[in-house]
Scaffold this motif. Structure first.
Motif, PDB file in Angstrom:
ATOM      1  N   VAL A 247      -3.157  -9.865 -10.123  1.00 32.78           N
ATOM      2  CA  VAL A 247      -2.027  -9.855  -9.198  1.00 32.78           C
ATOM      3  C   VAL A 247      -1.026 -10.956  -9.537  1.00 32.78           C
ATOM      4  CG1 VAL A 247      -3.324  -8.797  -7.339  1.00 32.78           C
ATOM      5  CG2 VAL A 247      -3.242 -11.284  -7.492  1.00 32.78           C
ATOM      6  N   GLY A 248      -1.468 -12.021 -10.207  1.00 36.47           N
ATOM      7  CA  GLY A 248      -0.553 -13.074 -10.636  1.00 36.47           C
ATOM      8  C   GLY A 248       0.280 -13.605  -9.489  1.00 36.47           C
ATOM      9  N   GLY A 249       1.591 -13.659  -9.678  1.00 34.40           N
ATOM     10  CA  GLY A 249       2.497 -14.207  -8.675  1.00 34.40           C
ATOM     11  C   GLY A 249       2.699 -13.322  -7.466  1.00 34.40           C
ATOM     12  N   ARG A 250       2.069 -12.147  -7.441  1.00 36.51           N
ATOM     13  CA  ARG A 250       2.214 -11.240  -6.293  1.00 36.51           C
ATOM     14  C   ARG A 250       1.103 -11.416  -5.272  1.00 36.51           C
ATOM     15  NH1 ARG A 250       1.791  -5.606  -7.602  1.00 36.51           N
ATOM     16  NH2 ARG A 250       3.145  -5.085  -5.848  1.00 36.51           N
ATOM     17  N   ALA A 251       0.341 -12.491  -5.385  1.00 36.65           N
ATOM     18  CA  ALA A 251      -0.817 -12.661  -4.503  1.00 36.65           C
ATOM     19  C   ALA A 251      -0.419 -12.599  -3.030  1.00 36.65           C
ATOM     20  CB  ALA A 251      -1.520 -13.986  -4.813  1.00 36.65           C
ATOM     21  N   GLY A 252       0.677 -13.273  -2.681  1.00 35.57           N
ATOM     22  CA  GLY A 252       1.105 -13.283  -1.293  1.00 35.57           C
ATOM     23  C   GLY A 252       1.442 -11.899  -0.779  1.00 35.57           C
ATOM     24  N   TYR A 253       2.079 -11.082  -1.622  1.00 30.59           N
ATOM     25  CA  TYR A 253       2.393  -9.709  -1.227  1.00 30.59           C
ATOM     26  C   TYR A 253       1.150  -8.840  -1.211  1.00 30.59           C
ATOM     27  CZ  TYR A 253       3.512  -4.808  -2.124  1.00 30.59           C
ATOM     28  OH  TYR A 253       3.528  -3.434  -2.094  1.00 30.59           O
ATOM     29  N   TYR A 254       0.299  -9.008  -2.221  1.00 28.66           N
ATOM     30  CA  TYR A 254      -0.803  -8.084  -2.431  1.00 28.66           C
ATOM     31  C   TYR A 254      -1.897  -8.229  -1.372  1.00 28.66           C
ATOM     32  CZ  TYR A 254      -3.501  -4.911  -5.405  1.00 28.66           C
ATOM     33  OH  TYR A 254      -4.169  -3.829  -5.913  1.00 28.66           O
ATOM     34  N   ASP A 255      -2.121  -9.450  -0.886  1.00 27.26           N
ATOM     35  CA  ASP A 255      -3.167  -9.672   0.113  1.00 27.26           C
ATOM     36  C   ASP A 255      -2.829  -8.889   1.386  1.00 27.26           C
ATOM     37  OD1 ASP A 255      -5.441 -10.657   1.311  1.00 27.26           O
ATOM     38  OD2 ASP A 255      -4.492 -12.514   1.967  1.00 27.26           O
ATOM     39  N   GLY A 256      -3.750  -8.034   1.799  1.00 26.28           N
ATOM     40  CA  GLY A 256      -3.512  -7.183   2.955  1.00 26.28           C
ATOM     41  C   GLY A 256      -2.931  -5.829   2.595  1.00 26.28           C
ATOM     42  N   ILE A 257      -2.469  -5.660   1.359  1.00 28.90           N
ATOM     43  CA  ILE A 257      -1.941  -4.368   0.898  1.00 28.90           C
ATOM     44  C   ILE A 257      -3.030  -3.631   0.123  1.00 28.90           C
ATOM     45  CG2 ILE A 257      -0.198  -3.215  -0.499  1.00 28.90           C
ATOM     46  CD1 ILE A 257       0.953  -4.472   1.969  1.00 28.90           C
ATOM     47  N   GLY A 258      -3.375  -4.144  -1.048  1.00 28.15           N
ATOM     48  CA  GLY A 258      -4.464  -3.569  -1.830  1.00 28.15           C
ATOM     49  C   GLY A 258      -4.042  -2.399  -2.690  1.00 28.15           C
ATOM     50  N   ALA A 259      -4.966  -1.988  -3.561  1.00 27.87           N
ATOM     51  CA  ALA A 259      -4.674  -0.958  -4.561  1.00 27.87           C
ATOM     52  C   ALA A 259      -4.325   0.389  -3.934  1.00 27.87           C
ATOM     53  CB  ALA A 259      -5.870  -0.805  -5.504  1.00 27.87           C
ATOM     54  N   ALA A 260      -5.012   0.758  -2.859  1.00 30.03           N
ATOM     55  CA  ALA A 260      -4.785   2.083  -2.270  1.00 30.03           C
ATOM     56  C   ALA A 260      -3.397   2.178  -1.645  1.00 30.03           C
ATOM     57  CB  ALA A 260      -5.859   2.396  -1.236  1.00 30.03           C
ATOM     58  N   ARG A 261      -3.023   1.178  -0.845  1.00 34.76           N
ATOM     59  CA  ARG A 261      -1.696   1.201  -0.235  1.00 34.76           C
ATOM     60  C   ARG A 261      -0.598   0.986  -1.271  1.00 34.76           C
ATOM     61  NH1 ARG A 261      -4.240  -1.965   4.253  1.00 34.76           N
ATOM     62  NH2 ARG A 261      -4.225  -0.650   6.134  1.00 34.76           N
ATOM     63  N   ASP A 262      -0.883   0.186  -2.285  1.00 29.94           N
ATOM     64  CA  ASP A 262       0.134  -0.195  -3.256  1.00 29.94           C
ATOM     65  C   ASP A 262       0.515   0.976  -4.160  1.00 29.94           C
ATOM     66  OD1 ASP A 262       1.886  -2.014  -4.533  1.00 29.94           O
ATOM     67  OD2 ASP A 262       0.416  -2.415  -6.096  1.00 29.94           O
TER      68      ASP A 262
END
Length: 513
Positions: A247-262
């Motif tokens: 996830v690199g620099g997208r950690a803040g966005y990715y947390d709570g989203i995840g692969a399925a929603r993303d």
């Protein structure tokens, strides 16, 4: 020159378009909100230049940036120039740039500042007079979804959302379209209370890729595939989107989203719909959407989500000769996060064409390699002339559509091994865009931005498709949240063991691209 798209009566999927003629956008201005972000710098501004370089934008086209930076027009012009030099697909042409730069403007302001939107209106009025943009304005919201309601409301209050005197006003929204069904409905209600539905363009950049559009050509322009594109001949379908990065620099966005929603809710379910849809009456937006919506409405979840889904989180370890950190150790990540970086699921489509055929979807980060593909795997012949010893190295026939990288199509089938005995094993035939065509494929955003300016929406999902996708995913997300932490998996592998078990229960295995 804009050519007619009216289908011929003898073949609804056939058009009178001459492929030698390009469809050129009419007088227009594109306003980008969030113009300082990575998407704008790496994709949108270069795509605008590439369209201009290909002669697909009118001479008076205008590009307006809106952001909080204290920039003059000249400062923004330099930003666009740098983005074009670094990321454009086509060679830099001074004459094209000189024409494009004359229409570049910048408006400084916050999203909650009514005065900023008045300045934007004045700027667009000026461009209408000086550049001949004729009141045709597209507003690209390259901003976090939480800001969509505020920006669209400001556009309405300032009168910019209202089309006047035969002109048009359109809004472009980037995914994610909500985080569940209810939030998607709330977002749709807000946006469509300001803009009419046919003026709302929801961008899914995967749908602008040449290979995704080639699904339609492969199926409906060829006689050999469509007769076997059904449950009588197809054993199962695998749709994969694998990334070899974290996830690199997208950690803040990715947390709570995840692969399925993303990516599954939008990209992969759209690929499923295009793969499984019935032949549309034509390629116009309404007919394509009707068939895609019918597929999504027919998707059925297995009753036991424990055995029909899998999720995981990548750990730290070695990948590609370097030590990488685990998901929970990424900068800015909550060490207690239960967000998945890998998701897989088994879906079925309750239509006569696909009854009983499982569709396996998977997406993940830190996997074995970067690849997106659709694999249609066929059943084995019922009555084989060959002894088991003669076909021990023969797998199932498959047609694989490679979306990225190395875009193309591979067909796997059995062939006799040269020699005195009858021995059959797998061979492949490959079609690659890079080998078959001399012209490089346009970037997805080139096609999608041009479609917005033309008002041509076939590749853009309407809110009905978005809501149907969330109806599929919401029960899975709710089940996962009740289950606690995802299963760990090592970087460079193909996901957690539970994903392999998902297919093993059906007597199948995942492809290793």
């Amino acid at each position: 020159m804009i050519t007619s798209n009216t289908p011929r009566a003898d073949n609804p999927l056939r058009s009178d378009d001459d492929s030698r003629l390009n469809r050129i956008a009419g007088p227009s201005a594109l306003v980008i909100f969030g113009v300082t972000g990575d998407l704008s710098r790496k994709k949108l501004m270069p795509a605008v230049y590439d369209l201009a370089n290909r002669g697909l934008l009118p001479p008076g086209f205008a590009l307006v940036g809106f952001a909080r930076r204290d920039w003059a027009d000249e400062d923004f012009e330099k930003v666009v120039h740098e983005a074009v030099q670094e990321h454009s697909r086509t060679p830099f042409n001074e004459d094209v740039w000189a024409q494009l730069r004359r229409g570049i403007r910048f408006v400084q302001g916050e999203f909650d500042d009514p005065q900023a939107f008045e300045r934007l209106r004045s700027t667009l009025d000026e461009l209408d007079r000086e550049r001949g943009t004729m009141g045709n304005h597209a507003f690209y919201l390259s901003i976090p979804p939480r800001s969509f309601p505020e920006v669209t409301q400001r556009l309405r209050e300032s009168g910019l959302a209202e089309a006047r005197d035969g002109s048009w006003s359109r809004v472009v929204i980037e995914k994610p379209f909500g985080s569940n069904l209810q939030s998607a409905r709330d977002l749709n209600d807000v946006v469509e209370s300001v803009f009419p539905p046919d003026a709302v363009f929801r961008i899914d950049h995967y749908l602008g890729k040449e290979t995704v559009q080639n699904i339609l050509a492969l199926r409906f322009a060829n006689q050999m595939y469509e007769p076997i594109w059904n449950a009588q001949y197809v054993d199962h379908v695998q749709i994969t989107m694998a990334e070899d990065i974290g996830v690199g620099g997208r950690a803040g966005y990715y947390d709570g989203i995840g692969a399925a929603r993303d990516v599954i809710q939008n990209h992969l379910l759209q690929l499923l719909a295009l793969t499984a849809m019935e032949k549309p009456y034509s390629f116009n937006a309404a007919d394509l959407r009707l068939e895609k919506e019918a597929v999504l409405a027919g998707v059925r979840l297995p009753k036991d989500l424990a055995t029909a889904t899998a999720r995981g989180q990548y750990t730290g370890g070695w990948q590609g000769g370097e030590q990488v950190v685990g998901f929970l150790d990424e900068d800015g990540m909550n060490p207690e996060s239960i967000t998945e970086t890998y998701a897989a699921m088994r879906l079925e489509i309750n239509t006569p064409r696909w009854h009983g055929v499982p569709f396996y979807l998977r997406a993940g980060k830190r996997l074995g390699r970067r690849v997106t593909e659709i694999a249609v795997v066929f059943k084995r012949p019922e009555d084989s002339l060959f002894a088991l010893s003669q076909t021990s190295d023969l797998g199932q026939n498959a047609l694989v559509i490679r979306v990225q990288p190395d875009e193309g199509v591979t067909i796997r089938f059995g062939s006799k091994v040269p020699g005195p005995v009858m021995q059959v094993r797998d061979v492949t035939m490959d079609f690659g865009y890079g080998h078959a065509f001399t012209e490089a494929s346009p970037e997805a955003y080139e096609r999608l931005i041009l479609d917005v300016l033309l008002g041509d929406p076939p590749l853009f999902p309407r809110h009905e498709e978005v809501e149907l996708s969330w109806k599929i995913l919401d029960p899975i997300e709710e089940y996962w949240e009740s289950e606690g932490k995802p299963e760990p998996y090592r970087p460079g592998t193909w996901g957690p063991k539970s994903a392999d078990d998902l297919l093993a229960r059906d007597g199948r295995t995942w492809r290793r691209p």
